[in-house]
Design an enzyme around this catalytic site. Structure first.
Site, mmCIF file in Angstrom:
data_model
loop_
_atom_site.group_PDB
_atom_site.id
_atom_site.type_symbol
_atom_site.label_atom_id
_atom_site.label_comp_id
_atom_site.label_asym_id
_atom_site.label_seq_id
_atom_site.Cartn_x
_atom_site.Cartn_y
_atom_site.Cartn_z
ATOM 1 N N PRO A 2 0.834 -1.216 0.000
ATOM 2 C CG PRO A 2 -0.864 -1.603 1.544
ATOM 3 C CD PRO A 2 0.462 -2.137 1.073
ATOM 4 C CD GLU A 3 2.640 2.686 -4.477
ATOM 5 O OE1 GLU A 3 2.770 3.832 -4.969
ATOM 6 O OE2 GLU A 3 2.755 1.650 -5.168
#
Length: 272
Positions: A2-3
């Protein structure tokens, strides 16, 4: 992993369920290296601390307690969700950390690969102090970006992934920003013109803002706290689209390896 858009979506999804709650206790079966401080000290220290707010810094989730801050990094397969004590979820099979709340609910951290990290610290800077600026912060202006680019000579793709340069960008949005700005991932930062830098700055902010608006890209494990998928994957122009036509010119998207990371680009729109 996840960014920024995915982590921001998780943070927004946790604010309601955690608002006004108190953490009564914590339980984990993770080895000590994944938890700071060690498990016994952690559990004793967090018990009774109220939740003040839920924020994000880069890819880190910051849950401000009183007096400490709970910091969680989801890494590759982490998921956070709040459910009633007796609720059964599909992701429960990989739950290795449970925070008991004062309303018969639990904050659960599911992580099949167990790469995630959990910290309880008195000062968040102990964990996040080396991070670069937030790319969607109003204070992150084009002038600031130009100053950070000055003197850089490395390859563009690794530079964007460097969390000390700019916080929150990972493989997905680096590829998207480079495609949107028509810059090759193997270009060196020192070769960029003023117009190139301006395009890259605008592209970074645009692809991240779009990702947040679409509530993240569910290309692998990422899910929102309510278990549903984001939709950012439906709007990607380069990442994960190997062999598909470039939405700008129609040439097939290609995949190369840059810094040991799979990298997607259009060789026509992004000439080296």
């Amino acid at each position: 992993m996840p960014e920024l858009p995915e982590v921001e979506t998780v943070v927004r999804g946790l604010r309601g369920p955690l608002a006004g709650r108190t953490i009564l206790g914590a339980a984990t079966d993770w080895p000590g290296g994944l938890v700071t401080p060690d498990r016994l000290v952690f559990a004793a220290r967090i018990a009774g601390q109220p939740v003040r707010r839920v924020d994000r810094r880069g890819k880190y989730i910051l849950i401000a307690l009183d007096p400490d801050t709970l910091i969680i990094h989801l890494k590759m397969t982490g998921r956070l969700y709040v459910v009633p004590d007796d609720a059964e979820q599909h992701a429960d099979r990989w739950v290795h950390f449970t925070f008991q709340l004062d309303n018969a609910h639990q904050l659960r951290f599911s992580d099949s690969r167990k790469f995630g990290r959990v910290y309880l610290v008195s000062d968040p800077a102990q964990v996040t102090g080396a991070l670069g600026p937030e790319p969607l912060d109003p204070a992150f202006t084009l002038d600031v970006f130009r100053q950070r680019m000055a003197g850089r000579s490395g390859l563009l793709k690794p530079l964007l992934l460097n969390q000390a340069f700019v916080a929150g960008i990972g493989n997905i949005y680096a590829d998207e920003a480079l495609h949107a700005s028509r810059l090759h991932p193997l270009r060196r930062a020192a070769t960029l013109s003023d117009d190139d830098v301006a395009r890259l700055y605008g592209a970074i902010r645009q692809v991240l803002a779009d990702g947040v608006a679409r509530e993240g890209a569910s290309v692998n494990w990422y899910r929102k706290p309510d278990g549903t998928k984001g939709s950012a994957q439906d709007g990607l122009s380069a990442y994960g689209r190997t062999g598909e036509p470039c939405p700008r010119c129609g040439h097939p998207i290609e995949k190369i390896v840059v810094g040991q990371r799979g990298t997607h680009l259009c060789p026509v729109c992004q000439p080296r």
